[in-house]
Write an enzyme that holds these catalytic residues in place. Structure first.
Site, mmCIF file in Angstrom:
data_model
loop_
_atom_site.group_PDB
_atom_site.id
_atom_site.type_symbol
_atom_site.label_atom_id
_atom_site.label_comp_id
_atom_site.label_asym_id
_atom_site.label_seq_id
_atom_site.Cartn_x
_atom_site.Cartn_y
_atom_site.Cartn_z
ATOM 1 N N ASP A 112 -20.488 11.744 -15.315
ATOM 2 C CA ASP A 112 -21.126 12.179 -14.078
ATOM 3 C C ASP A 112 -22.475 12.845 -14.291
ATOM 4 O OD1 ASP A 112 -19.326 11.149 -12.252
ATOM 5 O OD2 ASP A 112 -17.947 12.825 -12.502
ATOM 6 N N ASP A 180 -15.961 4.780 -10.264
ATOM 7 C CA ASP A 180 -17.077 5.669 -9.926
ATOM 8 C C ASP A 180 -18.217 5.569 -10.954
ATOM 9 O OD1 ASP A 180 -14.400 6.419 -9.422
ATOM 10 O OD2 ASP A 180 -14.930 8.435 -8.817
HETATM 11 N N1 GLY Z 1 -16.308 10.682 -8.424
HETATM 12 C C1 GLY Z 1 -15.192 11.392 -7.977
HETATM 13 C C2 GLY Z 1 -14.769 11.056 -6.595
HETATM 14 O O1 GLY Z 1 -15.237 10.097 -5.990
HETATM 15 O O2 GLY Z 1 -13.932 11.762 -6.078
#
Ligand code: GLY
Length: 396
Positions: A112, A180
Site C-alpha cells: 500500500d 487491491d
Molecule cells: N485495500 C483495502 C480495502 O480495500 O479495504
C-alpha cells in the site's frame, strides 16, 4: 485546472442541503467541490498533529498514524480540490498533510505504499510539474526523491518465481496477493523506470491468470508458494470465498483499466489484454449493479451499501469509456452518471460541518473483521472527487 465563476448557485444548493431538481452534471460537480472545500477545512481543524483521518464513528473522528494504508487519501482530496479550484489555501493544506508521509520511507511498509504515495507526493508532483508552479523555489527534487524511494520499496516486493508483488506482510499466509494490489501498480507505471513497469505488467498478467473466475469477477486473495504454485484462494473482506466482494471488483475494474490506459499511452502491446479483463468485469458489473448504482458491500448481500465501491467503480467505468474514445451513447457513462448522482444526493453527501468533515456517508471497510461498517471513509471521498473530474462536463 478549472476555476469557478458561478459558485453562488452551488452554495445556495448546499444551504438547502439538497440537489436542485434539474441539476446538470457540471452544476453537480461545482456543488460537490464547494461542499468538499468546507468539509476538508473543517476536518483539518479537528485533526491533531501527525494524525490522519480514518473514519467517523459515534460522533468521533477516528484517526490513524501515517502507517495506515489510507494515509494518502486526505492529502489526495486536498490536491484534487486545489487542481479543481486553483484556491491556494488548499495547496498549502495539501502540502501540510503530504509532508509527514515521507516518514514512511524509514518504516517497514507493504504494497500500500502505492496508495499512500500516489495520493500525497504523487499528486504534489503532478500538480507542480504540470503547472511548473514556482518551479525555481519548490522542491521538485525532494518530491521525486520520495517517489523514487517508494517505487524501490514496492518493486522490491516482487518475487520472480511467483510473478507477483507480495501484498501483506506477516505469517498468516505464505505469499499473499490481494486484488487491491492492482491499484498500487500505478506508482510503478507512473514513476518507475522500464524495469519497474515490467514488474507491474508481470504482476497484472499473473493476477489475470489466477485471481479471476469464469464469470469475470475475482477472488480477493491468492496465496502463492515460493515456486509460484497456488496454496489457496479466498475473499477475506467479502461474505464468502466464492462471492463478489464489491470493493474487490472495484479495485480490479479500476486497476486493469488503469493498466490498459498506461499501455495505450506508452504504445505497449498489452493494452488489449488488460482492457479485456476489465471489459469482462465491466459487463458483469453493469448487469449486477442495483438501480441506484451503489453496490452492497458484497454482491451476495443486501444489508449495507458501500459508497466507496460505488465511487471506485464510477472511476473505472469512466476510464473504460475513455479507452473506447468516449462514445456519446455508452452504458458505462450512463451508469457512472447514475452513481455520481446518487452519491451527490442527501442520502450519501454529508451536510457541511457534519460527518467529521468527510464528504460521503455509508461505506464499509471490513465487515467480516467487524470494522468500519456503514461509516465514512477517506477513499470513498477521494475516488468520488476523481470520478467527478473524469466525467465529461459537456455530456449534458
Ligand atoms: N485495500 C483495502 C480495502 O480495500 O479495504
Amino acid at each position: 485546472m478549472r476555476r469557478f465563476l458561478g459558485i453562488a448557485a452551488a452554495l445556495a444548493a448546499i444551504a438547502c442541503g439538497r440537489a436542485p431538481e434539474t441539476e446538470t452534471m457540471e452544476q453537480l460537480r461545482e456543488r460537490v467541490f464547494a461542499v468538499a472545500k468546507v468539509q476538508t477545512v473543517y476536518m483539518d481543524s479537528l485533526l491533531t498533529e501527525g494524525r490522519c483521518p480514518r473514519t467517523f464513528q459515534g460522533d468521533t473522528l477516528v484517526t490513524s498514524d501515517i502507517g495506515w494504508w489510507c494515509s494518502g487519501f486526505y492529502p489526495g482530496v486536498l490536491w484534487q480540490i486545489f487542481e479543481e479550484t486553483g484556491d491556494e489555501r488548499f495547496r498549502n493544506l495539501a502540502i501540510k498533510h503530504t509532508r509527514p508521509l515521507a516518514g514512511l520511507l524509514d518504516r517497514e511498509t507493504d504494497h500500500d505504499i502505492g496508495f499512500q504515495l500516489m495520493g500525497s507526493y504523487g499528486k504534489w508532483w503532478v500538480s507542480d510539474a504540470a503547472t511548473l508552479y514556482n518551479r525555481d523555489v519548490l522542491p521538485l527534487d525532494e518530491i521525486k526523491d520520495v517517489l523514487d524511494k517508494g517505487v524501490k520499496k514496492l518493486a522490491g516486493r516482487f518475487l520472480p518465481e511467483t510473478g507477483v508483488i507480495r501484498s501483506w506482510n506477516g505469517a498468516r499466509w505464505n505469499f499473499p496477493v490481494i486484488i487491491d494490489n492492482m491499484m498500487n501498480l500505478e506508482l510503478l507505471m507512473f514513476y518507475g523506470r522500464d524495469r519497474d513497469r515490467e514488474i507491474a505488467e508481470k504482476h497484472a498478467l499473473t493476477t489475470m491468470k489466477n485471481h479471476f473466475r469464469d464469470d469475470g469477477t475475482c477472488f480477493h486473495l491468492v496465496d502463492y508458494a515460493d515456486d509460484g504454485s497456488i496454496l489457496g484462494k479466498q475473499t477475506v473482506q467479502g461474505y464468502a470465498d466464492d462471492t463478489a466482494w464489491a470493493r474487490g471488483q472495484a479495485w480490479a475494474l479500476y486497476g486493469y483499466a488503469m493498466m490498459a490506459q498506461e499501455e495505450k499511452a506508452r504504445n505497449q502491446d498489452m493494452r488489449e489484454t488488460f482492457y479485456g479483463v476489465a471489459a469482462k468485469l465491466e459487463s458483469w458489473l453493469l448487469a449486477n449493479l442495483p438501480e441506484d448504482g451503489i453496490p452492497f458491500w458484497d454482491f451476495s448481500q443486501s444489508d449495507y451499501k458501500d459508497a466507496s465501491a460505488g465511487a471506485i467503480i464510477a472511476c473505472g467505468l469512466l476510464k473504460m469509456w475513455r479507452l473506447r474514445d468516449c462514445p456519446a451513447d455508452d452504458p458505462a457513462l450512463t451508469m457512472a452518471e447514475r452513481i455520481l448522482r446518487t452519491l451527490a444526493s442527501p442520502e450519501y453527501l454529508a451536510e457541511p460541518r457534519t460527518n467529521g468533515g468527510f464528504l460521503l456517508k455509508h461505506s464499509v471497510g471490513n465487515l467480516p473483521g467487524r470494522s468500519e461498517v456503514d461509516v465514512p471513509l477517506t477513499y470513498a471521498d477521494y475516488y468520488f472527487l476523481e470520478a467527478l473530474t473524469l466525467y465529461p462536463v459537456s455530456a449534458n
